[in-house]
Design a protein around this motif. Sequence first.
Motif, PDB file in Angstrom:
ATOM      1  N   ARG A   1       0.831  -1.202   0.000  1.00  0.00           N
ATOM      2  CA  ARG A   1       0.000   0.000   0.000  1.00  0.00           C
ATOM      3  C   ARG A   1       0.871   1.260   0.000  1.00  0.00           C
ATOM      4  O   ARG A   1       1.962   1.263   0.550  1.00  0.00           O
ATOM      5  N   ALA A   2       0.310   2.320  -0.592  1.00  0.00           N
ATOM      6  CA  ALA A   2       1.050   3.570  -0.703  1.00  0.00           C
ATOM      7  C   ALA A   2       0.634   4.534   0.403  1.00  0.00           C
ATOM      8  O   ALA A   2      -0.529   4.601   0.801  1.00  0.00           O
ATOM      9  N   HIS A   3       1.607   5.257   0.889  1.00  0.00           N
ATOM     10  CA  HIS A   3       1.357   6.370   1.808  1.00  0.00           C
ATOM     11  C   HIS A   3       1.987   7.605   1.174  1.00  0.00           C
ATOM     12  O   HIS A   3       3.191   7.625   0.889  1.00  0.00           O
ATOM     13  N   ILE A   4       1.169   8.603   0.941  1.00  0.00           N
ATOM     14  CA  ILE A   4       1.654   9.803   0.250  1.00  0.00           C
ATOM     15  C   ILE A   4       2.141  10.805   1.293  1.00  0.00           C
ATOM     16  O   ILE A   4       1.396  11.162   2.211  1.00  0.00           O
ATOM     17  N   THR A   5       3.387  11.235   1.150  1.00  0.00           N
ATOM     18  CA  THR A   5       3.979  12.118   2.161  1.00  0.00           C
ATOM     19  C   THR A   5       5.034  13.022   1.543  1.00  0.00           C
ATOM     20  O   THR A   5       5.763  12.598   0.641  1.00  0.00           O
ATOM     21  N   GLU A   6       5.090  14.222   2.046  1.00  0.00           N
ATOM     22  CA  GLU A   6       6.144  15.134   1.607  1.00  0.00           C
ATOM     23  C   GLU A   6       7.440  14.904   2.376  1.00  0.00           C
ATOM     24  O   GLU A   6       8.425  15.612   2.160  1.00  0.00           O
ATOM     25  N   GLY A   7       7.427  13.920   3.270  1.00  0.00           N
ATOM     26  CA  GLY A   7       8.643  13.582   4.016  1.00  0.00           C
ATOM     27  C   GLY A   7       9.664  12.860   3.166  1.00  0.00           C
ATOM     28  O   GLY A   7      10.786  12.607   3.604  1.00  0.00           O
ATOM     29  N   ILE A   8       9.263  12.490   1.968  1.00  0.00           N
ATOM     30  CA  ILE A   8      10.179  11.803   1.049  1.00  0.00           C
ATOM     31  C   ILE A   8      10.329  12.702  -0.181  1.00  0.00           C
ATOM     32  O   ILE A   8       9.362  13.319  -0.621  1.00  0.00           O
ATOM     33  N   PRO A   9      11.544  12.825  -0.721  1.00  0.00           N
ATOM     34  CA  PRO A   9      11.722  13.749  -1.856  1.00  0.00           C
ATOM     35  C   PRO A   9      11.060  13.233  -3.137  1.00  0.00           C
ATOM     36  O   PRO A   9      10.793  12.038  -3.265  1.00  0.00           O
ATOM     37  N   VAL A  10      10.855  14.132  -4.056  1.00  0.00           N
ATOM     38  CA  VAL A  10      10.397  13.746  -5.399  1.00  0.00           C
ATOM     39  C   VAL A  10      11.433  12.793  -6.004  1.00  0.00           C
ATOM     40  O   VAL A  10      12.635  12.986  -5.860  1.00  0.00           O
TER      41      VAL A  10
END
Lengths: 957, 77
Positions: free
Chosen positions: A882-891
């Motif tokens: 499953r995916a978790h969308i977060t800005e804690g990981i870079p593009v």
Amino acid sequence: MTLLTEKDFGTPPAQSTKLVTLEIDGHTVTVPEGTSIMRAAMELGTQIPKLCATDMVKPFGSCRLCIVEIEGRKGTPASCTTPVAEGIKVKTQSDRLLQLRRGVMELYISDHPLDCLTCASNGDCELQDMAGAVGLREVRYGFEGKNHIAARNTDSSVNASYKPKDTTNPYFTFDPAKCIVCLRCVRACEEVQGTFALTVDGRGFDGQIAAGMDEGFLASECVSCGACVQACPTATLMENTVIARGQPEHTVLTTCAYCGVGCSFKAEMRGDEVIRMVPWKDGGANEGHSCVKGRFAWGYASHKDRITTPMIRERITDPWREVTWDEAIAHAASRFKAIQAKYGKGAIGGITSSRCTNEEVFAVQKMVRAAFGVNNVDTCARVCHSPTGYGLSKTFGTSAGTQNFKSVDKADVIMVVGASPTDGHPVFASRLKKRIRQGARLIVIDPRATGMVRSPHVEAVHHLALLPGTNVAVINALAHVILTEGLENKAFIAERCDTAEFARWADFISDPRHAPEAVQDITRVPAAELRAAARLYATAGNGAIYYGLGVTEHSQGTTMVMGLANLAMLTGNIGREGVGVNPLRGQNNVQGSCDMGSFPHELSGYRHISDPSVRGLFERDWNVTLDSDPGLRIPNMLAAAVDGSFKGLFVQGEDIAQSDPNTQHVTAGLAAMDCVVVQDLFLNETAAYAHVFLPGTSFLEKDGTFTNAERRINRVRPVMAPKTGKHEWQAVAELASAMGYAMAYSSAAEIMDEIARLTPGFARVSFKMLDERGSVQWPCNDAAPDGTPIMHVKGFVRGKGRFMLTDYVATPERATGRFPLILTTGRTLTQYNVGAQTRRTGNVAWHPEDILEIHPHDAELRGISEGQLVSLSSRVGQTTLRAHITEGIPVGVVYTTFHHPVTGANVITTDYSDWATNCPEYKVTAVQVGLTNAASDWQNQWTEHRAASTRREARRQ
Amino acid sequence: MTAAFETETETLTRMANQIAGFFSAYGEAEAAAETATHINAYWESRMRRGLLAHVAAGGVGLSPIVLAAAVKINRPA
């Protein structure tokens, strides 16, 4: 020992070196300036009544129970918040104080359930103790008034002040009815743990403790470290095991079996049943703090999946057959001997485990070298910190972190590189955060916004969010700035380092190709930010580096370790408190398993097997001739197995089929072997390929030592007899003997004596010494009889520190059109390594499955929404999660953990590895992510395989 | 997705080139010597044998530093 109750001094110790003398109840006492009167009294043995004070947090002065009289001063000040002063005379008991304290207690008790006999805290309740201490005989206010105890008022109306118990946390219960709002829990969460998850909701009588926004403990930011439970003076916060089983009656001091912090715990027992694990205040590594794993997640030791009987089978498709120890050992020896007869001596080997004790590890490597007659022994540190060994030994001269944990209390600037201490080393993270709250500055070098980057009252001054795989370019750029801007410590370099090597390195690093501006397009780190970070590290005072697997698990892992060492030498940040280069070891005994001679090229104490004088020492002691050639490393063993020249493996407490990279390569290697022996607690993923299963012991049954990341050797003491009937080292010795090499020990202490005899850094270590001292940091020998908290104080172990040339070489694992994202893997707080232990505890409440973290931009491009199933594929494998969308990981970067076998995170990772040590490049894998609604082929095969194993288990004889 | 593994020679070539890649900063002669020292210290005999056999067969894909190092690599008995 009986139940160990540590003395609570009420307030923390003062740090001043200036002493103050005062008089308490007619007795003279001298204490450091800044000490509270409460603590000074306790030093004399006088316990002033208290409720809101405890020495794990700063004084608060709210309960008014600890009041005293001071000659010449008005009123009755609280002794917890009143510091000592020269010559004062204090009275801790008088009629006036007694009456005041009784009045306070009456108020407390008027709003407290009187269910002492059925309360879980009965016998361990400070409120009960204080009622006794002040001679409480009546409560003049009665119990009918406004209260927090009853759900309904006496007129049957709903009591708005009442809150039901919060049982959401799997390990402890919060019962607001028993709360006295002393705020010890809130303060422990802030000061000790540093999470700030608890607060007081409301004011005055309406004030009640709340977790987060009062959403309950489990849903809140609470990390379940247990500090609040430990601080609570009543039954308001109480371990569920105590509620269910009652109070403990004796204590065994031992060491946690999880991460490399190596926390000391009091195993509080009733008979041979563990009631609870409580962090030990005198533990050198943790000083009374704990995390959710060590404090609570020990139930796996008695999980129903535990195997306690030896088992064998002819083929890996056969059902297991339970046998006696003798039959299992004879079978394993027979198979190994047959393999060696057919394929040669070098066709078998062994793997030691960082989850096992020094003594168990030493026994396995000795078995491989002396009984198998080969050096094909390796350890799981191969896949985590082997680059630390090589990198630090080349630069400093030894394979070890330079500091004790306490050293960080003196750091002025802290650089955390490729590590997420709040996940992997949570007790040390609390110490780090405390120091940062005190004013130390923080630099984080990590692709992800880890828990250190921004949290309550902690924020990195610089977060260098580099692209995975570009560590060396960043560390070179930092060094380039420091040197070219003249910020280096010239005196340190001249005195302590090899100046010729420095001159060569200075030429190398000064080259403009290492400038931040030259590499920012590769690293994604803005040059100005990097320059500012370099200046801060070089000029802010004591600079301390802490690093993790984000440094080592790269094709240039070793180069990066050398780069960190270069940086520390360049700035003179080595050889005293507050500085240093410190690997945060993943598992509890990574340091120890490396120390014990687990690597195929060296004997204990990091001495190369080709050195005839070293080899001779062991040959004389062991009465055997040793091979002088280095043996195979784990990945080389597996490659040789696929290639057909390696046929037998002894695996101690590791699960390489889950933890090692390119799972399909690992399992192909295991499947190609004629005999795999697994010694473990559970039928893990590797055991699916095993022919012999030797049941292992949990840390609660082990007798031995662990060595933590600060080189601290701690005792592991059994709280119960081995459930298997045999210690692991006994089984290993018997297997060695069955192979034809007589090996026998009467105790684990005897093995440590042998280690000490053969290993210069351990020369003075013995169980007796550890039992007397608590712990010691190696080297501990005639030159350092008290151990060595800080390394390289007067000079480097290798003599002069050596600057190494660390050219950046890009990994061949590149993002491509087909695999445009970079996967980096790691771990989370509540799970541990392959999850074999923590998945069998209540910790699954927090992390029931591995999740793929992805940046909103990358998710948007792929039409991925939060929580959707996605396919994660690389050139070697594919899985679904499953995916978790977060800005804690870079593009451009995705992240997941490897705690759950069904996820198969390592189906994705490749065979690429560090140039010097073959440590796998877990941190860089080119991948693609896309929506899916199905498990991957590998997962389907795994599920079928698991179902077949379950069916065979049902037929087990 | 099917498993496709490197051959033994491909693995040894990659590993040897990586070692040479690190030491290349030290100049060719020193790099060759250090590469050989590293391989002698850390590679098991069948790995050294495999690498030397590949060198003898022409050493396709090996860096010049590795080829220069080969003469100093201990030949297993």
